[in-house]
Design a protein around this motif. Sequence first.
Motif, mmCIF file in Angstrom:
data_model
loop_
_atom_site.group_PDB
_atom_site.id
_atom_site.type_symbol
_atom_site.label_atom_id
_atom_site.label_comp_id
_atom_site.label_asym_id
_atom_site.label_seq_id
_atom_site.Cartn_x
_atom_site.Cartn_y
_atom_site.Cartn_z
ATOM 1 N N LEU A 146 0.937 -1.299 0.110
ATOM 2 C CA LEU A 146 -0.124 0.440 0.198
ATOM 3 C C LEU A 146 0.657 1.222 0.068
ATOM 4 C CD1 LEU A 146 -2.428 -1.052 2.771
ATOM 5 C CD2 LEU A 146 -2.969 -0.968 0.352
ATOM 6 N N SER A 147 1.123 1.599 -0.857
ATOM 7 C CA SER A 147 2.204 2.829 -1.103
ATOM 8 C C SER A 147 1.284 4.270 -0.772
ATOM 9 C CB SER A 147 2.166 3.218 -2.993
ATOM 10 O OG SER A 147 3.150 1.807 -3.017
ATOM 11 N N GLY A 148 -0.185 4.404 -0.946
ATOM 12 C CA GLY A 148 -0.961 5.056 -0.282
ATOM 13 C C GLY A 148 0.094 6.629 1.276
ATOM 14 N N PRO A 149 -0.380 5.894 2.002
ATOM 15 C CA PRO A 149 -0.049 6.496 2.967
ATOM 16 C C PRO A 149 1.077 6.639 2.541
ATOM 17 C CG PRO A 149 -1.317 4.255 3.409
ATOM 18 C CD PRO A 149 -0.711 4.461 2.356
ATOM 19 N N LEU A 150 2.376 6.301 2.825
ATOM 20 C CA LEU A 150 3.374 6.706 2.053
ATOM 21 C C LEU A 150 3.842 7.659 0.624
ATOM 22 C CD1 LEU A 150 6.993 5.987 3.094
ATOM 23 C CD2 LEU A 150 6.927 4.115 1.123
ATOM 24 N N ALA A 151 2.821 7.871 0.102
ATOM 25 C CA ALA A 151 3.293 8.775 -0.524
ATOM 26 C C ALA A 151 2.679 10.058 0.059
ATOM 27 C CB ALA A 151 2.322 8.419 -2.129
ATOM 28 N N ARG A 152 1.953 10.180 0.455
ATOM 29 C CA ARG A 152 0.837 11.249 1.540
ATOM 30 C C ARG A 152 2.127 11.664 2.005
ATOM 31 N NH1 ARG A 152 -2.329 8.675 3.489
ATOM 32 N NH2 ARG A 152 -2.399 8.858 5.282
ATOM 33 N N MET A 153 3.060 10.592 2.730
ATOM 34 C CA MET A 153 3.933 11.341 4.590
ATOM 35 C C MET A 153 4.817 11.996 3.643
ATOM 36 S SD MET A 153 3.109 9.189 7.490
ATOM 37 C CE MET A 153 2.973 6.875 7.014
ATOM 38 N N THR A 154 5.520 11.540 2.634
ATOM 39 C CA THR A 154 6.901 11.062 2.046
ATOM 40 C C THR A 154 6.351 13.203 1.349
ATOM 41 O OG1 THR A 154 7.761 9.544 1.572
ATOM 42 C CG2 THR A 154 8.469 11.432 0.499
ATOM 43 N N ALA A 155 5.965 13.349 0.696
ATOM 44 C CA ALA A 155 5.176 14.625 0.209
ATOM 45 C C ALA A 155 4.812 15.567 0.502
ATOM 46 C CB ALA A 155 3.791 14.382 -0.956
ATOM 47 N N ASP A 156 3.960 15.446 2.315
ATOM 48 C CA ASP A 156 4.293 16.271 3.177
ATOM 49 C C ASP A 156 5.516 16.885 3.731
ATOM 50 O OD1 ASP A 156 1.706 16.216 2.855
ATOM 51 O OD2 ASP A 156 0.592 15.010 4.539
ATOM 52 N N ARG A 157 6.091 15.802 4.029
ATOM 53 C CA ARG A 157 7.334 15.551 4.671
ATOM 54 C C ARG A 157 8.082 17.026 3.977
ATOM 55 N NH1 ARG A 157 10.604 13.958 8.623
ATOM 56 N NH2 ARG A 157 13.274 13.467 7.606
ATOM 57 N N THR A 217 20.526 18.610 5.951
ATOM 58 C CA THR A 217 20.582 16.887 5.561
ATOM 59 C C THR A 217 19.366 16.106 5.007
ATOM 60 O OG1 THR A 217 22.675 17.197 6.527
ATOM 61 C CG2 THR A 217 20.846 14.724 6.809
ATOM 62 N N ALA A 218 18.079 15.910 6.185
ATOM 63 C CA ALA A 218 16.959 15.893 5.842
ATOM 64 C C ALA A 218 16.383 15.676 4.398
ATOM 65 C CB ALA A 218 16.014 16.418 7.074
ATOM 66 N N LEU A 226 15.734 12.978 1.402
ATOM 67 C CA LEU A 226 14.614 12.612 0.876
ATOM 68 C C LEU A 226 15.067 12.572 -0.892
ATOM 69 C CD1 LEU A 226 12.106 14.901 2.230
ATOM 70 C CD2 LEU A 226 11.950 12.218 1.643
ATOM 71 N N ARG A 227 15.331 13.136 -1.544
ATOM 72 C CA ARG A 227 15.813 13.110 -2.794
ATOM 73 C C ARG A 227 17.169 12.247 -3.438
ATOM 74 N NH1 ARG A 227 17.351 19.330 -1.587
ATOM 75 N NH2 ARG A 227 15.734 20.401 -2.321
ATOM 76 N N LEU A 228 17.579 11.864 -2.011
ATOM 77 C CA LEU A 228 18.852 10.796 -2.945
ATOM 78 C C LEU A 228 17.800 9.467 -2.424
ATOM 79 C CD1 LEU A 228 21.812 11.361 -0.656
ATOM 80 C CD2 LEU A 228 21.901 11.294 -2.879
ATOM 81 N N GLN A 229 16.689 9.346 -1.616
ATOM 82 C CA GLN A 229 15.930 7.643 -1.092
ATOM 83 C C GLN A 229 15.140 7.863 -2.158
ATOM 84 O OE1 GLN A 229 13.810 8.592 2.085
ATOM 85 N NE2 GLN A 229 13.027 6.288 1.832
#
Length: 842
Positions: A568-579, A626-627, A631-634
Amino acid sequence: MDIILITAFIASLFLIIGAAEPLAARLRLPYSVILAVLGMLIGAGAIFFLRTELTDALNPVAEAILGLPIRSNVFLYVFLPTLLFQATLGMNLRRMLDDWVPILVLAVVAVVVATLSVGYALAWTSTLPLAACLLIGAIVSTTDPSAVVSIFRSISAPRRLARIIEGESLLNDAAAIALFGLFMGFVMLGMPDPTFTDALGQFPVLIGGGAIVGWVAARLSVLLMSVFVHHERAQISVSVALPYLVYIGAEQIVGASGVIAVVTAGITMNLTGPHRLSPQAWSNLSEVWDLLAHWAGALIFILAALLIPRLLEEVRAEDFFLVSVVICAAVIARALILFGLLPLLTLLRLSPAVERPYRVAILWGGLRGAVTLALALAVTESIWVPIEVKRVVGILATGFTLFTLLVQGTTLRSVIRWLGLDRLSPIDEALSRQVVAVALQTVREDVENTTENYELNREIVRSEAKKFGERLNDTVQAAEDGAEILDRDRITLGLIALAGHERDTVLIRMRERTISQRMAEQVLSDADQLIEGARSGGRYGYQRAARKTVSYGLDFKIGVALQRRLHLSGPLARMTADRFELLLSQRLILRDLDAFIDKRIRRIHGRRVAELLHELVARRVEALETALEGLRLQYPGYAEKLERRFIRRTALRLEEREYSIMREDGLIGAEIYTALMQNLNVQRAATEKRPSLDVAIQRLELVQRFPLFIGMDDSALKKLGRSLKTVYVNSGELIIDKDDPATSVYFIASGAVELESAGQTWRRGGGEMFGQIAILTKKAVRTQVRAIAPSTLLALDADRFRRLLARSPAIQQAIRNSAKERGIDPDALIAKEQSGTPLITK
């Protein structure tokens, strides 16, 4: 009843509401106390004029007042949903979650302890059945925090303390009303001595059913409001209907707690509403609810107070003894919570430390009000409750409420003054003198420029300048006399001021619409954490709070687990965009802090403090970068899409701001502005959709860019990408401890770690690996590894690492370099597979 008289009376109540607030400020009494007194005077006056033989002219008015259809259902179904919904809607839930343990324990345990204390105390001292005594205990266990919270705010008490009291009160009402419904049922069914099994058996339906009804209804309402995106009044109308329909549906259809349903609906709306509505619509909706709650709270107090003279008509001498029993039991129960349970929670590090003076103020500020009277009224109206029980419930609840309002409420500010909570601390007193000195020096410069521009009379200017100079000299001398503030305290005060300015900057950016309201709420929450961290822990508390603003939370790790295990990629996509958007917003805010330090803090606290604050801000910026780089690297491809989306959304917000300014300046009319905004909304709708996240593709891109994997063919890279597991660690978090079994090798995608072994330390950064030495030696780990920045790691198990090592010269060379750095002979690491082929060649 004459509709004209009723209308005139209700309109007069609004006049009283309008006059009560300035009157309370003038008399320095809690607003709720003034409302209650005015309501009692109106009720007593109506009874007096109706029964007196002095005049009959006011009989129609008195009859209209006493004949108002004020029933418990009016309070419970009209006013209570409004108050509960607005309270949850206006809460900073992210900050409440930080203190959910003390809030929940204080609320639930306090209600249970108060109910049992009052109930059993009455059972031992009266002839009432236990069920009726417990019913009275539940009625009087609700608290009204408005008085003590308003006073705490006026004396600059810690915000966290006021927030805990507000959260406790909200859940306190919910728990007390749920208990009231439970024991009310026992009384009506004629069960004089209910057991705990009977009571607990009802709670799952009351609590769980209410929560489900509230959540489902709120989600549907938010969905409907998002459909009405261009109709703000329609959105507000839906929000007004929500708490009433939820309360009635839960109570009458499901048989659950309407209070729990309304609270859940408010929390759900609070969490999801700002994301689905425009900032202006959400702001207007909040203002409407603030006004509705203000009116509802005032009316419920006045109308409930009208009933007090009527409820006390049948009071007897022995009732005064029972009222004193209720007062003593309730105060002792609250004291047990504040002076027993709260220090225990602090000792266990589950609650912030609350100083003794504040606990005394909270104890004396536990006022009861309209909710208590409304619940008592519901008992007196029931035909299933015995007459004697109804009489005693009405008198005891009313007498206890009067005691808290007229005794505790009127003396609360004096108690605050006696405790010394209204005075500045010595540090703040010394700081205030320095602030005044700096401010007056700036004012003198500005006044000189102003008098020259206006060409004022020189004699007048000279005379006023002399007076101002004397005041300035006195202030500077006082500031020099108070220069004994320690540097440690100056740093703390400087950090508090810096975090406060950060908060103000967020509000300015939000009004300018350079950052979204959704992100502004999170950044504001982070600024509040910085303020409280600096207050409680000085520099180190500030740094802990700063690290938390960029760390990976539990929700992020849950999102990763959902993607990895359930795809389920939806929650991770949402939290990544929020972060990503949150980090960009934080970087925008941090950019303005250095100028504030140089312009303000340096003049008050000196150069040394200013330089330290510059250093702390620089560390925050470094951690933030760094954070972001992590994100850019990950997620290299996904991060690029997010950055483009952020730029587009920011540009649209700035474009909207320009149109609003042009309209305010009269450069464009309403028709043009409406057309421009409609076009802008169409473009915004296209940018609101989040780009999809394909974790497999993103991980493959990351693996391809990893220095140690360069030279591998595509099929091997894809296979490796499927084998790697993503691990998120926060700064300071232990990754590998000594004597742990060697099971995995870690590749650092972003961040940095520190390795410690035999008194020596090494650091590893992005693109490097660790854990391979223990795997190859097949021995227990002798090295401790800790993250020194928020880091994203890729973990590979031992067997797959050995197979990878056999075909990767880059990794073989990296292991040789690592072994030499740590003083280990590379030849000692040479291992052979079963075929005899060396894994590391010379």
